[in-house]
Each structure stands twice: as structure tokens, then as C-alpha cells.
Design a protein around this motif. Sequence first.
Motif, PDB file in Angstrom:
ATOM      1  N   UNK A  57      44.227  87.333   6.419  1.00  0.00           N
ATOM      2  CA  UNK A  57      43.293  87.672   5.183  1.00  0.00           C
ATOM      3  C   UNK A  57      42.848  86.482   4.479  1.00  0.00           C
ATOM      4  N   UNK A  58      43.815  85.474   4.316  1.00  0.00           N
ATOM      5  CA  UNK A  58      43.184  84.201   3.446  1.00  0.00           C
ATOM      6  C   UNK A  58      42.148  83.611   4.364  1.00  0.00           C
ATOM      7  N   UNK A  59      42.124  83.423   5.546  1.00  0.00           N
ATOM      8  CA  UNK A  59      40.899  83.078   6.409  1.00  0.00           C
ATOM      9  C   UNK A  59      39.817  83.667   6.162  1.00  0.00           C
ATOM     10  N   UNK A  60      39.835  85.074   6.358  1.00  0.00           N
ATOM     11  CA  UNK A  60      38.977  86.085   6.415  1.00  0.00           C
ATOM     12  C   UNK A  60      37.992  85.779   4.790  1.00  0.00           C
ATOM     13  N   UNK A  61      38.817  85.348   3.861  1.00  0.00           N
ATOM     14  CA  UNK A  61      38.167  85.291   2.485  1.00  0.00           C
ATOM     15  C   UNK A  61      37.585  84.017   2.254  1.00  0.00           C
ATOM     16  N   UNK A  62      37.716  82.830   3.196  1.00  0.00           N
ATOM     17  CA  UNK A  62      37.603  81.662   2.887  1.00  0.00           C
ATOM     18  C   UNK A  62      35.793  81.589   2.851  1.00  0.00           C
ATOM     19  N   UNK A  63      35.191  81.083   1.781  1.00  0.00           N
ATOM     20  CA  UNK A  63      33.740  80.972   1.757  1.00  0.00           C
ATOM     21  C   UNK A  63      33.396  79.447   1.910  1.00  0.00           C
ATOM     22  N   UNK A  64      34.411  78.508   1.949  1.00  0.00           N
ATOM     23  CA  UNK A  64      33.938  77.149   1.950  1.00  0.00           C
ATOM     24  C   UNK A  64      33.688  76.576   3.259  1.00  0.00           C
ATOM     25  N   UNK A  65      32.556  76.044   3.539  1.00  0.00           N
ATOM     26  CA  UNK A  65      32.092  75.706   4.852  1.00  0.00           C
ATOM     27  C   UNK A  65      32.744  74.548   5.225  1.00  0.00           C
ATOM     28  N   UNK A  66      33.170  73.753   4.628  1.00  0.00           N
ATOM     29  CA  UNK A  66      33.890  72.477   4.919  1.00  0.00           C
ATOM     30  C   UNK A  66      35.270  72.680   5.237  1.00  0.00           C
ATOM     31  N   UNK A  67      35.818  73.971   5.281  1.00  0.00           N
ATOM     32  CA  UNK A  67      37.066  74.212   5.760  1.00  0.00           C
ATOM     33  C   UNK A  67      37.175  74.442   7.278  1.00  0.00           C
ATOM     34  N   UNK A  68      35.845  74.701   7.773  1.00  0.00           N
ATOM     35  CA  UNK A  68      35.850  74.961   9.333  1.00  0.00           C
ATOM     36  C   UNK A  68      35.216  73.755   9.898  1.00  0.00           C
ATOM     37  N   UNK A  69      36.137  73.226  10.730  1.00  0.00           N
ATOM     38  CA  UNK A  69      35.735  72.068  11.686  1.00  0.00           C
ATOM     39  C   UNK A  69      35.580  72.296  13.068  1.00  0.00           C
ATOM     40  N   UNK A  70      34.655  71.702  13.754  1.00  0.00           N
ATOM     41  CA  UNK A  70      34.307  72.091  15.302  1.00  0.00           C
ATOM     42  C   UNK A  70      34.095  70.685  15.760  1.00  0.00           C
ATOM     43  N   UNK A  71      34.680  70.310  17.021  1.00  0.00           N
ATOM     44  CA  UNK A  71      34.402  69.422  17.632  1.00  0.00           C
ATOM     45  C   UNK A  71      34.646  69.640  19.204  1.00  0.00           C
ATOM     46  N   UNK A  72      34.392  68.678  20.170  1.00  0.00           N
ATOM     47  CA  UNK A  72      34.702  68.846  21.679  1.00  0.00           C
ATOM     48  C   UNK A  72      35.816  69.378  22.112  1.00  0.00           C
ATOM     49  N   UNK A  73      36.915  69.246  21.149  1.00  0.00           N
ATOM     50  CA  UNK A  73      38.271  69.298  21.749  1.00  0.00           C
ATOM     51  C   UNK A  73      38.879  70.577  20.856  1.00  0.00           C
ATOM     52  N   UNK A  74      38.760  70.677  19.484  1.00  0.00           N
ATOM     53  CA  UNK A  74      39.311  71.601  18.727  1.00  0.00           C
ATOM     54  C   UNK A  74      38.465  72.209  17.714  1.00  0.00           C
ATOM     55  N   UNK A  75      38.920  73.593  17.357  1.00  0.00           N
ATOM     56  CA  UNK A  75      38.527  74.156  16.371  1.00  0.00           C
ATOM     57  C   UNK A  75      39.625  74.228  15.191  1.00  0.00           C
ATOM     58  N   UNK A  76      39.294  73.732  13.898  1.00  0.00           N
ATOM     59  CA  UNK A  76      40.257  73.622  12.908  1.00  0.00           C
ATOM     60  C   UNK A  76      39.548  74.673  11.832  1.00  0.00           C
ATOM     61  N   UNK A  77      40.607  74.971  11.166  1.00  0.00           N
ATOM     62  CA  UNK A  77      40.344  75.831   9.958  1.00  0.00           C
ATOM     63  C   UNK A  77      41.442  75.429   8.991  1.00  0.00           C
ATOM     64  N   UNK A  78      41.282  74.355   7.925  1.00  0.00           N
ATOM     65  CA  UNK A  78      42.179  73.854   7.024  1.00  0.00           C
ATOM     66  C   UNK A  78      43.160  73.197   8.029  1.00  0.00           C
ATOM     67  N   UNK A  79      44.450  73.780   7.765  1.00  0.00           N
ATOM     68  CA  UNK A  79      45.638  72.988   8.444  1.00  0.00           C
ATOM     69  C   UNK A  79      45.745  73.662   9.735  1.00  0.00           C
ATOM     70  N   UNK A  80      45.078  74.476  10.279  1.00  0.00           N
ATOM     71  CA  UNK A  80      45.252  75.070  11.569  1.00  0.00           C
ATOM     72  C   UNK A  80      44.434  74.687  12.553  1.00  0.00           C
ATOM     73  N   UNK A  81      44.635  74.742  13.807  1.00  0.00           N
ATOM     74  CA  UNK A  81      43.716  74.246  15.019  1.00  0.00           C
ATOM     75  C   UNK A  81      44.239  75.063  16.193  1.00  0.00           C
ATOM     76  N   UNK A  82      43.027  74.922  17.237  1.00  0.00           N
ATOM     77  CA  UNK A  82      43.022  75.445  18.372  1.00  0.00           C
ATOM     78  C   UNK A  82      42.211  75.039  19.162  1.00  0.00           C
ATOM     79  N   UNK A  83      42.834  74.731  20.250  1.00  0.00           N
ATOM     80  CA  UNK A  83      41.837  73.806  21.402  1.00  0.00           C
ATOM     81  C   UNK A  83      40.895  74.568  22.208  1.00  0.00           C
ATOM     82  N   UNK A  84      40.056  74.256  22.716  1.00  0.00           N
ATOM     83  CA  UNK A  84      39.119  74.746  23.689  1.00  0.00           C
ATOM     84  C   UNK A  84      39.514  75.822  24.683  1.00  0.00           C
ATOM     85  N   UNK A  85      40.352  75.272  25.487  1.00  0.00           N
ATOM     86  CA  UNK A  85      40.729  76.261  26.405  1.00  0.00           C
ATOM     87  C   UNK A  85      41.670  77.387  25.857  1.00  0.00           C
TER      88      UNK A  85
END
Length: 304
Positions: free
Chosen positions: A246-274
Motif C-alpha cells: 500500500x505504501x508503494x501504491x500511494x507514492x506520488x514522488x517520481x524521484x522515488x522510482x529508479x531504473x537502470x540496466x541492472x535494477x529497478x529500485x523504489x526507495x530502499x527496495x530493489x529488484x534486478x532485471x532477471x
Amino acid sequence: MPAASLRALLEHSIDYAGMFPPCALELEPALTKHAHYVRLHERWMLNAFVLPVGQFDAAKQFLSLFDPAHPLRISALGPKTENAATFAEALAETDAAIRSLSAHNVDLVAISQLEMFLPADVDLELLTEARTIVGDLPVFWEAPAERAERTIALLTEHNSSVDAPTFGYKMRTGGVTADAFPTSEQIARALVAPATHQVPIKFTAGLHHPLRQYREEVNTKMHGFLNVLGAAVLAAEHKWDAAQATTMLEDEDASAFKFDDEFMAWRDWSIDVRAIRNRRRFVTSFGSCSFDEPREDLRALKFF
């Protein structure tokens, strides 16, 4: 070029639903737009064209808009039935229409999935009968948000007896009025349940924009597709509970979302491409009456 993690999150994610509100195009202009979209560089974001079964015959005259290199992939929309008594008959008629269109021109058209409303009184026995009717075709059964967890539990029970989880849940995430939008908590509970039970989920309506935001045209906050898809893959990867989702669903801050060629990150959480690609098997797509608006918004946010 979009970052690899953004591409993994959004690849084949948009079912173009141009015939539905608020766009509500007629069949010919909607198919004409789709024929244009399947030839775009950004067609990697496009999944299927949402077409009501009742429009199948009319659509045949427009298949010349497509070619074998750019075929029409259809997400068939079955009729809504109110109870189990009429459900099986309607499904059988839908299956016959799907088989007829699929055989009409195999080079130009293919049915990739079925979407259909699931009446509240459909039980496991009737779902098993439904599987014998539709065969291996992936099906997403729609039920209201308040029935999401119960429906997912029923689909989990059905899927446990088959080789592949081809029955999924379809959740409506908005509409043209404020009361059509489920709460973030309702979406979060629906996201966490499929992540636990590995039931595929797709969404429809209200996800035109990447991030959650207030929109005057509906007088409420619309959910964002980056919020929803991102929360789905992160919830599955990190075994989130509904509160965290729910916390992520309600986040309206674009800067909290990061995308690069290895990981997607939202604040302190990340997940790799695979891992994103792996988790996307169970969070498949969302219906949108616009294919332009999501891409324009992503460009405006400088995500690509």
C-alpha cells in the motif's frame, strides 16, 4: 532507449482498449490506431487489442490493416453473466467465436487470452468445466475488488490441479467516476495474494498514468501503472505484506522510482532485471484506452 529494468517491467504490459471509455472509439478507428501502434519502435510495450467477442465478425473486414509481421493479437472480452446458470452457456458460445476467428486468417490474427466476468456463485466444479471448454487458452476472470481474495483462492485451488496456471484474476483499477476506483489497500491485498499463490493477475481501467495522481476528470486520485506493476514485482520478490505494498501504491514522488540496466529500485527496495522478468509471469498486463498517454507521461518524467 529505456533502461533494461524499465523495459522488463513494461514489456508487453499494455492491452490497448481504445473502444472503451473514456476514449470509446468505434471499431474501425480503434483498429486503425492499433495497426499503427504495432509498427512503432515502442511496440515492445504493447500486448493485445481488447476486442469484445460480439465484435469479432465486424473485425474481420479490417484484418487487412495488419500483416504477418505485424499481426493482430486479441484479448477477447467475453460477455458478462449474472450467475452460474448462464455462465457455462455464454462461455461455450464465446469459445466457439474464438475458434472461428482464430481459423479465419491464421497469418493475421491470433487470440492470446480471454477476459470474462466470473459470477459470485461459480464454484470449483464449474471452473473445471470451464477449463474443458477453453482448453489451454489463458483466461483472466474478473471479480469486484471486494471479492478479489476469495476469487484468487478459488483460482489457486483450480490451478493446483493443472500443469500451468492458465487461470488468472482480472482486477478493475478505475473507471470514469470516482467510485469505480478501488482503494490502495484493496489493490495491495490483491497483489500480495497472487504473489503468494502464483495466480496470474492483470488490471483494467484507470491506469493511464505512470504515477498515482489526482485527476480532475474523475475527481479522485488515479492509481499509477508504475506503482501497481512495481509493487507487484517487489511484493513477490521480497514477500511484502499488504501494508508495505500500500505504501508503494500511494507514492506520488517520481524521484522515488529508479531504473537502470541492472535494477529497478523504489526507495530502499530493489529488484534486478532477471527477477523482474520472472515476476512478470504473474503480473501480466493492464488495459488502457490510450497507448499514447502512458508513453507521453513516461517521456515527460524522463524515464525514457
